[in-house]
Design an enzyme around this catalytic site. Structure first.
Site, PDB file in Angstrom:
ATOM      1  N   TYR A   1       0.939  -1.229   0.065  1.00  0.00           N
ATOM      2  CA  TYR A   1      -0.026   0.125   0.093  1.00  0.00           C
ATOM      3  C   TYR A   1       0.823   1.403  -0.031  1.00  0.00           C
ATOM      4  CZ  TYR A   1      -3.604   3.159   1.932  1.00  0.00           C
ATOM      5  OH  TYR A   1      -4.614   4.214   2.235  1.00  0.00           O
TER       6      TYR A   1
ATOM      7  N   LYS B   1       1.186   4.193  -2.580  1.00  0.00           N
ATOM      8  CA  LYS B   1       0.647   5.655  -2.565  1.00  0.00           C
ATOM      9  C   LYS B   1       1.878   6.483  -2.956  1.00  0.00           C
ATOM     10  CE  LYS B   1      -3.480   4.972  -1.330  1.00  0.00           C
ATOM     11  NZ  LYS B   1      -4.602   5.341  -2.178  1.00  0.00           N
TER      12      LYS B   1
HETATM   13  N1  LIG Z   1     -10.166   6.369   5.254  1.00  0.00           N
HETATM   14  C1  LIG Z   1      -9.131   6.685   5.499  1.00  0.00           C
HETATM   15  O1  LIG Z   1      -8.753   7.427   6.639  1.00  0.00           O
HETATM   16  C2  LIG Z   1      -7.815   6.886   4.372  1.00  0.00           C
HETATM   17  C3  LIG Z   1      -6.630   7.123   4.774  1.00  0.00           C
HETATM   18  C4  LIG Z   1      -5.488   7.316   3.946  1.00  0.00           C
HETATM   19  C5  LIG Z   1      -5.866   6.964   2.341  1.00  0.00           C
HETATM   20  N2  LIG Z   1      -7.266   6.601   2.139  1.00  0.00           N
HETATM   21  C6  LIG Z   1      -7.309   6.402   0.559  1.00  0.00           C
HETATM   22  O2  LIG Z   1      -8.582   7.053   0.287  1.00  0.00           O
HETATM   23  C7  LIG Z   1      -9.202   6.279  -0.783  1.00  0.00           C
HETATM   24  C8  LIG Z   1     -10.494   5.777  -0.231  1.00  0.00           C
HETATM   25  O3  LIG Z   1     -10.662   5.077   1.106  1.00  0.00           O
HETATM   26  P1  LIG Z   1     -12.007   4.452   1.887  1.00  0.00           P
HETATM   27  O4  LIG Z   1     -11.698   4.665   3.126  1.00  0.00           O
HETATM   28  O5  LIG Z   1     -13.193   5.398   1.408  1.00  0.00           O
HETATM   29  O6  LIG Z   1     -12.189   2.978   1.504  1.00  0.00           O
HETATM   30  P2  LIG Z   1     -13.673   2.161   1.043  1.00  0.00           P
HETATM   31  O7  LIG Z   1     -12.981   0.808   1.416  1.00  0.00           O
HETATM   32  O8  LIG Z   1     -14.553   2.658   1.908  1.00  0.00           O
HETATM   33  O9  LIG Z   1     -13.821   2.536  -0.366  1.00  0.00           O
HETATM   34  C9  LIG Z   1     -13.093   2.028  -1.273  1.00  0.00           C
HETATM   35  C10 LIG Z   1     -14.090   1.791  -2.666  1.00  0.00           C
HETATM   36  O10 LIG Z   1     -13.349   1.412  -3.782  1.00  0.00           O
HETATM   37  C11 LIG Z   1     -13.813   0.204  -4.393  1.00  0.00           C
HETATM   38  N3  LIG Z   1     -12.822  -0.441  -5.332  1.00  0.00           N
HETATM   39  C12 LIG Z   1     -11.918  -1.280  -4.828  1.00  0.00           C
HETATM   40  N4  LIG Z   1     -11.029  -1.862  -5.929  1.00  0.00           N
HETATM   41  C13 LIG Z   1     -11.997  -1.133  -7.079  1.00  0.00           C
HETATM   42  C14 LIG Z   1     -11.378  -1.357  -8.594  1.00  0.00           C
HETATM   43  N5  LIG Z   1     -10.483  -2.091  -8.859  1.00  0.00           N
HETATM   44  N6  LIG Z   1     -12.322  -0.734  -9.200  1.00  0.00           N
HETATM   45  C15 LIG Z   1     -13.291   0.160  -8.962  1.00  0.00           C
HETATM   46  N7  LIG Z   1     -13.622   0.223  -7.501  1.00  0.00           N
HETATM   47  C16 LIG Z   1     -12.676  -0.506  -6.731  1.00  0.00           C
HETATM   48  C17 LIG Z   1     -14.307  -0.443  -3.424  1.00  0.00           C
HETATM   49  O11 LIG Z   1     -15.620  -1.485  -3.907  1.00  0.00           O
HETATM   50  C18 LIG Z   1     -14.785   0.330  -2.491  1.00  0.00           C
HETATM   51  O12 LIG Z   1     -16.277   0.833  -2.641  1.00  0.00           O
HETATM   52  C19 LIG Z   1      -8.385   4.908  -0.901  1.00  0.00           C
HETATM   53  O13 LIG Z   1      -7.540   5.235  -2.076  1.00  0.00           O
HETATM   54  C20 LIG Z   1      -7.636   4.898   0.411  1.00  0.00           C
HETATM   55  O14 LIG Z   1      -6.066   4.126   0.236  1.00  0.00           O
HETATM   56  C21 LIG Z   1      -8.129   6.530   3.122  1.00  0.00           C
END
Ligand SMILES: NC(=O)c1ccc[n+]([C@@H]2O[C@H](COP(=O)([O-])OP(=O)(O)OC[C@H]3O[C@@H](n4cnc5c(N)ncnc54)[C@H](O)[C@@H]3O)[C@@H](O)[C@H]2O)c1
Length: 303
Positions: free
Chosen positions: A164, A168
């Site tokens: 990851y 990133k």
């Molecule tokens: N939530 C946090 O605090 C946090 C922190 C750092 C980074 N992020 C990043 O923010 C982004 C969103 O995270 P989140 O917390 O909303 O996650 P989440 O798991 O709630 O949502 C991610 C979505 O991506 C979809 N997905 C996965 N693989 C896919 C693919 N191949 N094609 C299309 N859709 C796909 C999933 O079905 C899911 O609905 C991610 O990139 C994550 O790494 C989140």
């Protein structure tokens, strides 16, 4: 409803849940026509279903907005292309893409398998490339557009998510490359490192002092997609949004240098490097050591 994005066509990947969903809803509420992409998978990227993307489209339509679903896997070239093709065939153009889709497969580096490495890199890094690639070809002809990648504070390193973290870090370099390569076509590119309560952040083994909602992240993304941000010339930037905080990350640059005449030898380096070039202490390593100390003392560490 505001009108920050009136007339714009915006595609959001991973828009079925969490932050992506909040971005899609906020973009629609600000007047954008939205392509809602989500493969509808579990947190580790399996068991796809099209209902997840369709559910968000229904929410947008019910609120009086315009949206269309694409349930493809953006880790494939065809999936990334389809996100952009559907925007152009449905609405005639593409003004912004926001690549939020992501999965996790956590494992210590010494135990990590190819099946844990490849899909994580494919979803985050290649999944940003596929959509940026397809969108930038259209934006270049349009002479304008905005690309937004999703990174994480973990691009600095991660104990048990090297896959990851590497993805990133790659996204930041991809965003900066897009900012450089597309600047002359009026296309901007930025990255967002969010901290927000979603299913993905639910299992973080520490108290996060600064965490907010997906809606906080969505507000920043809408701003970056807007003409206001474009008029400010914002490109090649990485922003963290974590509850009440928005921060900009430094651009990478050389910190200290030393020069030797007559070429380097190992002896010269051994003599020179520790005193004159030295190291740049790693904030994540100090934090890890503090957390390990707190864990040994039986308290739950703060981050
Ligand atoms: N939530 C946090 O605090 C946090 C922190 C750092 C980074 N992020 C990043 O923010 C982004 C969103 O995270 P989140 O917390 O909303 O996650 P989440 O798991 O709630 O949502 C991610 C979505 O991506 C979809 N997905 C996965 N693989 C896919 C693919 N191949 N094609 C299309 N859709 C796909 C999933 O079905 C899911 O609905 C991610 O990139 C994550 O790494 C989140």
């Amino acid at each position: 409803m505001g009108n920050f994005l009136a007339g714009k066509v915006i595609a959001v990947t991973g828009a079925g849940r969490g932050i992506g969903r909040a971005v899609a809803l906020a973009a629609a509420a600000e007047g954008a026509r939205v392509v809602v992409n989500d493969y509808g998978v579990s947190m580790d990227g399996v068991s796809p279903t099209s209902e997840i993307a369709e559910g968000v489209v229904k929410e947008i339509l019910a609120a009086g907005g315009e949206a269309v679903a694409v349930a493809d896997d953006i880790s494939t070239m065809a999936g990334g292309q389809r996100v952009v093709d559907v925007a152009v065939s449905s609405y005639g153009r593409i003004d912004g893409v926001v690549c939020v889709a992501g999965i996790l497969r956590e494992r210590m580096l010494f135990n990590m398998s190819e099946e844990e490495w490849d899909p994580v890199l494919a979803t985050h890094l290649k999944g940003t490339f596929t959509v940026f690639r397809a969108a930038s070809a259209v934006m270049r002809k349009q002479r304008g557009g905005t690309l937004i990648g999703f990174t994480s504070g973990n691009h600095q390193g991660s104990v048990s998510q090297a896959n990851y973290s590497a993805a990133k870090g790659g996204i930041i370099s991809l965003v900066r490359s897009a900012a450089l390569g597309l600047n002359k076509y009026g296309v901007t590119a930025n990255a967002v490192a969010p901290v927000a309560r979603t299913r993905m952040s639910a299992n973080v083994p520490m108290e996060l002092a600064e965490i907010g909602s997906a809606e906080d992240v969505a507000a920043l993304v809408v701003y970056l997609l807007s003409d206001s941000a474009r008029e400010q010339g914002i490109t090649g930037q990485v922003y963290t949004v974590a509850g009440p905080k928005i921060a900009v990350w430094a651009q990478p640059r050389e910190l200290r240098a030393a020069y030797a005449s007559g070429g380097w030898t190992v002896d010269k380096i051994a003599e020179f490097l520790p005193g004159s070039v030295g190291v740049d202490p790693m904030p994540m390593l100090s934090r890890l050591q503090e957390m390990e100390r707190a864990a040994r003392e039986g308290s739950r560490p703060n981050a």
